[in-house]
Design a protein around this motif. Structure first.
Motif, PDB file in Angstrom:
ATOM      1  N   ALA A  23       2.001 -90.346 -27.042  1.00  0.00           N
ATOM      2  CA  ALA A  23       2.424 -90.638 -25.668  1.00  0.00           C
ATOM      3  C   ALA A  23       3.606 -91.604 -25.655  1.00  0.00           C
ATOM      4  O   ALA A  23       4.548 -91.437 -24.868  1.00  0.00           O
ATOM      5  CB  ALA A  23       1.254 -91.209 -24.868  1.00  0.00           C
ATOM      6  N   CYS A  26       6.753 -89.749 -26.611  1.00  0.00           N
ATOM      7  CA  CYS A  26       7.235 -88.973 -25.456  1.00  0.00           C
ATOM      8  C   CYS A  26       7.975 -89.866 -24.470  1.00  0.00           C
ATOM      9  O   CYS A  26       9.015 -89.472 -23.929  1.00  0.00           O
ATOM     10  CB  CYS A  26       6.079 -88.257 -24.775  1.00  0.00           C
ATOM     11  N   ASP A  27       7.465 -91.073 -24.252  1.00  0.00           N
ATOM     12  CA  ASP A  27       8.136 -92.031 -23.363  1.00  0.00           C
ATOM     13  C   ASP A  27       9.534 -92.367 -23.885  1.00  0.00           C
ATOM     14  O   ASP A  27      10.496 -92.428 -23.119  1.00  0.00           O
ATOM     15  CB  ASP A  27       7.324 -93.316 -23.215  1.00  0.00           C
ATOM     16  N   ARG A  30      11.922 -89.531 -23.271  1.00  0.00           N
ATOM     17  CA  ARG A  30      12.331 -89.479 -21.858  1.00  0.00           C
ATOM     18  C   ARG A  30      13.399 -90.529 -21.553  1.00  0.00           C
ATOM     19  O   ARG A  30      14.392 -90.250 -20.879  1.00  0.00           O
ATOM     20  CB  ARG A  30      11.128 -89.688 -20.946  1.00  0.00           C
ATOM     21  N   ALA A  38      12.215 -80.975 -24.280  1.00  0.00           N
ATOM     22  CA  ALA A  38      11.266 -81.525 -25.251  1.00  0.00           C
ATOM     23  C   ALA A  38      11.122 -80.554 -26.416  1.00  0.00           C
ATOM     24  O   ALA A  38      11.086 -79.343 -26.209  1.00  0.00           O
ATOM     25  CB  ALA A  38       9.923 -81.755 -24.594  1.00  0.00           C
TER      26      ALA A  38
END
Length: 79
Positions: A23, A26-27, A30, A38
């Protein structure tokens, strides 16, 4: 909780090397707002993250960047 050692490389940027959860990775992706979407190879069809691998976006092109990751642990969460 599973952690991954990973590196993001992009021309004109300093390499980013960290150890985080999926997670958190992924942050970071972004926030960096790298070209493309992605990485599809990073997540399998059943939404499990592969233990290790490399993703190249636009290899050899103007928008090239890469992500390399390795699973380093899978510690169960205490109840």
């Amino acid at each position: 909780m599973t952690h991954y050692a990973w590196t993001i490389k992009a021309p004109g940027r300093q390499d980013i090397r960290k150890v985080t959860t999926f997670a958190e990775l992924c942050d970071v992706l972004r926030v960096l707002d790298l070209p493309g979407i992605a990485p599809p190879e990073f997540v399998t069809i059943d939404m499990e993250v592969s233990d290790h691998g490399t993703y190249h976006h636009d290899e050899g092109g103007g928008d090239e960047w890469s992500l390399t990751w390795t699973k380093i642990d899978d510690t169960p969460i205490a109840d």
